[in-house]
Design a protein around this motif. Structure first.
Motif, PDB file in Angstrom:
ATOM      1  N   ILE A 179       0.827  -1.206   0.000  1.00  0.00           N
ATOM      2  CA  ILE A 179       0.000   0.000   0.000  1.00  0.00           C
ATOM      3  C   ILE A 179       0.862   1.257   0.000  1.00  0.00           C
ATOM      4  O   ILE A 179       0.617   2.199  -0.748  1.00  0.00           O
ATOM      5  CB  ILE A 179      -0.934   0.000   1.225  1.00  0.00           C
ATOM      6  CG1 ILE A 179      -1.947  -1.138   1.098  1.00  0.00           C
ATOM      7  CG2 ILE A 179      -1.637   1.340   1.375  1.00  0.00           C
ATOM      8  CD1 ILE A 179      -2.839  -1.303   2.310  1.00  0.00           C
ATOM      9  N   THR A 193      -1.315  -5.370   2.748  1.00  0.00           N
ATOM     10  CA  THR A 193      -2.333  -6.318   3.186  1.00  0.00           C
ATOM     11  C   THR A 193      -1.892  -7.711   2.756  1.00  0.00           C
ATOM     12  O   THR A 193      -1.173  -7.876   1.760  1.00  0.00           O
ATOM     13  CB  THR A 193      -3.714  -6.010   2.585  1.00  0.00           C
ATOM     14  OG1 THR A 193      -3.637  -6.071   1.152  1.00  0.00           O
ATOM     15  CG2 THR A 193      -4.197  -4.629   3.002  1.00  0.00           C
ATOM     16  N   ARG A 218      -5.688  -3.563  -3.960  1.00  0.00           N
ATOM     17  CA  ARG A 218      -5.652  -2.423  -3.047  1.00  0.00           C
ATOM     18  C   ARG A 218      -6.492  -1.294  -3.611  1.00  0.00           C
ATOM     19  O   ARG A 218      -6.749  -1.248  -4.830  1.00  0.00           O
ATOM     20  CB  ARG A 218      -4.207  -1.934  -2.865  1.00  0.00           C
ATOM     21  CG  ARG A 218      -3.587  -1.356  -4.136  1.00  0.00           C
ATOM     22  CD  ARG A 218      -2.163  -0.904  -3.910  1.00  0.00           C
ATOM     23  NE  ARG A 218      -1.658  -0.134  -5.036  1.00  0.00           N
ATOM     24  CZ  ARG A 218      -0.428   0.370  -5.119  1.00  0.00           C
ATOM     25  NH1 ARG A 218       0.430   0.146  -4.123  1.00  0.00           N
ATOM     26  NH2 ARG A 218      -0.045   1.076  -6.157  1.00  0.00           N
TER      27      ARG A 218
END
Length: 322
Positions: A179, A193, A218
């Motif tokens: 991210i 993640t 994402r």
């Protein structure tokens, strides 16, 4: 890479006037042999660089030489965007790009402004490695190749494989959806993640990284500041954390706050000290934080912490009694 290095070499000579091969190698982070080869390449290309012999000799450009060499590449422009903190650029593997970009910025200034700016810069020191008590700031050391691979995956929106060594565990390969990157006090972190769950990885514990061709799962936009705060809140609210009620000398309050995860209720005590509640990561963290403040801090609760600190002090006293 070599073209950028040649440009940087010319800009260094323009700025400093004369530099030895050793000094150039240190600035460019290469060997002196590489510098000598680059000097030959510049001469062959018609750049008027010459050598001066003797104790104070080195390489220099003919007076008045100037050429348009100030275009910034992608990494240099990126380094300037994060240059609010020099340590931030270092943590993201952009230290050399920042140095190269700043040389180009200085060279683009008019001659009078360039001299004034260089002199003014000598009067400013930002974020030194040690404070007034000679305490050295701890910075993570991460190979540039690893950070560069992570950075590419973050910007390209690709999935990433990392060989990660978590505390107390054997290193394992993990596939994550990156991210963004965050740096805090010289320590870099990857926000990602994994199987849909939020994960935060410390860059210094990434042993190897590999950008994959698969697109990362994402959101298109992200508020990194908010994401970091949310993860920090979750971190502080879980695990084996310990909340301590204590008294502390106001002069040492900042040291305590810097080591605690959080500080809650706070009020003046009748003896001039501060009465407050501080949360630490675990029992060991709490004991270490109060021990380093010696008699400038006093644990009031929990009782086991008072007992542990007393026993530790008694053991040290007995050790030096003779």
């Amino acid at each position: 890479m070599r073209a950028d290095r040649l440009v940087s070499l010319v800009l260094l000579l323009r700025r400093h006037g004369r530099m030895s091969a050793t000094a150039l190698a240190r600035e460019l982070e290469v060997s002196t042999r590489t510098v000598l080869r680059d000097i030959d390449a510049l001469s062959a290309a018609g750049v008027p660089v010459y050598a001066e012999r003797g104790r104070h000799g080195g390489f220099a450009l003919l007076p008045g030489f100037r050429t348009e060499l100030t275009g910034l590449n992608h990494d240099e422009a990126l380094a300037l965007l994060v240059a609010g903190s020099r340590r931030g650029a270092q943590a993201f593997g952009l230290g050399s790009a920042l140095a190269s970009a700043m040389r180009k910025v200085v060279d683009a200034l008019p001659e009078g402004d360039r001299t004034t700016a260089a002199e003014a810069a000598q009067r400013l020191l930002i974020d030194p490695e040690t404070d007034l008590l000679s305490r050295r700031q701890i910075e993570d050391e991460v190979p540039d190749t690893v950070v560069a691979e992570i950075r590419r995956a973050v910007f390209a929106g690709h999935r990433l494989r990392v060989h990660y060594a978590a505390v107390g565990q054997d290193p394992t390969w993990r596939t994550v959806d990156p991210i963004g990157l965050v740096t805090v006090r010289g320590q870099g972190y990857l926000l990602a993640t994994r199987s849909g769950a939020d994960r935060t990885y410390r860059l210094s514990r990434v042993l190897a990284a590999e950008e994959l061709d698969e697109p990362a799962q994402r959101p298109e936009r992200v508020d990194l500041d908010r994401a970091w705060q949310e993860r920090g809140t979750r971190f502080r609210s879980g695990g084996d954390q310990v909340t301590v009620r204590l008294l502390v000398d106001p002069a040492r309050r900042e040291e305590l706050v810097d080591t605690a995860l959080a500080v809650g209720a706070e009020e003046p005590a009748t003896d001039g000290r501060l009465r407050l509640e501080a949360t630490f990561q675990d029992a060991r963290h709490a004991e270490w934080a109060l021990w380093r403040l010696a008699t400038d801090a006093e644990a009031l609760a929990p009782r086991w912490l008072r007992t542990s600190l007393r026993d530790r002090a008694a053991a040290v006293t007995a050790h030096y009694a003779g």
